[in-house]
Design a protein around this motif. Structure first.
Motif, short mmCIF file in Angstrom:
data_model
loop_
_atom_site.label_atom_id
_atom_site.label_comp_id
_atom_site.label_asym_id
_atom_site.label_seq_id
_atom_site.Cartn_x
_atom_site.Cartn_y
_atom_site.Cartn_z
N UNK A 60 0.81 -1.19 0.00
CA UNK A 60 0.00 0.00 0.00
C UNK A 60 0.86 1.26 0.00
N UNK A 61 1.96 1.21 0.73
CA UNK A 61 2.83 2.38 0.82
C UNK A 61 3.38 2.75 -0.56
N UNK A 62 3.82 1.74 -1.28
CA UNK A 62 4.36 1.98 -2.62
C UNK A 62 3.30 2.54 -3.56
N UNK A 63 2.09 2.02 -3.46
CA UNK A 63 1.00 2.52 -4.30
C UNK A 63 0.68 3.98 -4.00
N UNK A 64 0.69 4.34 -2.72
CA UNK A 64 0.44 5.73 -2.34
C UNK A 64 1.54 6.64 -2.90
N UNK A 65 2.78 6.22 -2.75
CA UNK A 65 3.91 7.03 -3.24
C UNK A 65 3.85 7.18 -4.76
N UNK A 66 3.54 6.11 -5.47
CA UNK A 66 3.43 6.18 -6.93
C UNK A 66 2.28 7.08 -7.36
N UNK A 67 1.16 7.02 -6.63
CA UNK A 67 0.03 7.89 -6.94
C UNK A 67 0.42 9.35 -6.74
N UNK A 68 1.14 9.64 -5.65
CA UNK A 68 1.59 11.01 -5.40
C UNK A 68 2.51 11.49 -6.52
N UNK A 69 3.48 10.68 -6.91
CA UNK A 69 4.40 11.06 -7.97
C UNK A 69 3.67 11.29 -9.29
N UNK A 70 2.66 10.46 -9.58
CA UNK A 70 1.89 10.61 -10.81
C UNK A 70 1.13 11.94 -10.83
N UNK A 71 0.89 12.50 -9.65
CA UNK A 71 0.21 13.79 -9.55
C UNK A 71 1.18 14.95 -9.32
N UNK A 72 2.48 14.66 -9.50
CA UNK A 72 3.48 15.71 -9.38
C UNK A 72 3.86 16.05 -7.95
N UNK A 73 3.60 15.14 -7.02
CA UNK A 73 3.93 15.36 -5.61
C UNK A 73 5.12 14.48 -5.26
N UNK A 101 0.41 -11.63 -11.35
CA UNK A 101 0.57 -10.18 -11.27
C UNK A 101 -0.71 -9.61 -10.70
N UNK A 102 -0.58 -8.95 -9.58
CA UNK A 102 -1.72 -8.36 -8.87
C UNK A 102 -1.82 -6.90 -9.27
N UNK A 103 -3.04 -6.42 -9.49
CA UNK A 103 -3.28 -5.02 -9.82
C UNK A 103 -3.68 -4.29 -8.55
N UNK A 104 -3.04 -3.14 -8.32
CA UNK A 104 -3.40 -2.32 -7.16
C UNK A 104 -4.15 -1.09 -7.64
N UNK A 105 -5.30 -0.84 -7.02
CA UNK A 105 -6.07 0.37 -7.28
C UNK A 105 -6.00 1.24 -6.03
N UNK A 106 -5.73 2.53 -6.23
CA UNK A 106 -5.66 3.47 -5.12
C UNK A 106 -6.74 4.52 -5.35
N UNK A 107 -7.65 4.65 -4.39
CA UNK A 107 -8.76 5.59 -4.51
C UNK A 107 -8.30 7.00 -4.16
N UNK A 108 -9.05 8.01 -4.59
CA UNK A 108 -8.72 9.38 -4.18
C UNK A 108 -8.75 9.52 -2.66
N UNK A 109 -7.99 10.46 -2.16
CA UNK A 109 -7.90 10.67 -0.72
C UNK A 109 -9.22 11.16 -0.16
N UNK A 137 -7.27 1.17 -0.72
CA UNK A 137 -6.53 0.35 -1.68
C UNK A 137 -7.32 -0.93 -1.96
N UNK A 138 -7.27 -1.37 -3.20
CA UNK A 138 -7.82 -2.66 -3.60
C UNK A 138 -6.76 -3.41 -4.40
N UNK A 139 -6.68 -4.69 -4.17
CA UNK A 139 -5.72 -5.55 -4.87
C UNK A 139 -6.51 -6.61 -5.62
N UNK A 140 -6.36 -6.62 -6.94
CA UNK A 140 -7.15 -7.51 -7.78
C UNK A 140 -6.29 -8.62 -8.38
N UNK A 141 -6.85 -9.80 -8.41
CA UNK A 141 -6.20 -10.95 -9.04
C UNK A 141 -6.28 -10.80 -10.55
N UNK A 142 -5.51 -11.58 -11.29
CA UNK A 142 -5.54 -11.48 -12.76
C UNK A 142 -6.94 -11.66 -13.35
#
Length: 108
Positions: free
Chosen positions: A1-14, A47-55, A66-71
Motif C-alpha cells: 500500500x505504501x508503494x501505491x500511495x507514493x506512486x500515486x503522489x508522484x503521478x500527480x506531481x507530488x 501479477x496483482x493489480x493495485x487500485x488506489x482511490x482518491x484521498x 486500496x484494492x488488490x485484484x487478481x488477474x
C-alpha cells in the motif's frame, strides 16, 4: 500500500523528497493507522493489480483506500491507510493541514 500511495503522489506531481528539500521541517505523510482484509489467495507468479482511490480528508489526517485484484479481476485484498501531513515543530512531529495546492493535486 505504501508503494501505491507514493506512486500515486508522484503521478500527480507530488515528490516528497523534493518537498523536504524545499522545507527541511516537512516530514512527509507518515502512516498512523493501517487495515487490510484478505479475501482470496494470490498464487506465486501472478501479477496483482493495485487500485488506489482518491484521498478522503478529515482535518489534519486523510485516508487512502486500496484494492488488490487478481488477474481474473477478483478481489484479493482491500485495505485503508490513515496518514497525516507531517511537519517538525519544535523538534516534535506534528500533524498539520495539508497545503491547499497539494490537496488539489491529490484530488485531480
Amino acid at each position: 500500500m505504501d508503494e501505491g500511495f507514493t506512486e500515486m503522489a508522484l503521478a500527480r506531481g507530488i515528490d516528497f523528497a523534493e518537498l523536504q528539500r524545499a522545507d527541511p521541517h516537512f516530514r512527509g505523510a507518515p502512516l498512523v493507522d493501517v487495515r487490510c482484509s484478505f479475501r482470496a489467495p494470490a498464487r506465486y507468479g501472478e501479477v496483482i493489480t493495485q487500485e488506489v482511490a482518491p484521498l478522503v480528508f478529515g482535518g489534519r489526517s486523510f485516508s487512502v483506500a486500496h484494492r488488490f485484484l487478481l488477474p481474473d479481476g477478483n478481489l484479493a485484498a482491500a485495505g485503508e491507510q490513515v496518514r497525516i501531513w507531517g511537519r517538525e515543530v519544535a523538534g516534535v512531529l506534528r500533524a498539520v493541514t495539508m497545503p491547499e495546492a497539494i490537496a488539489a493535486r491529490f484530488a485531480g
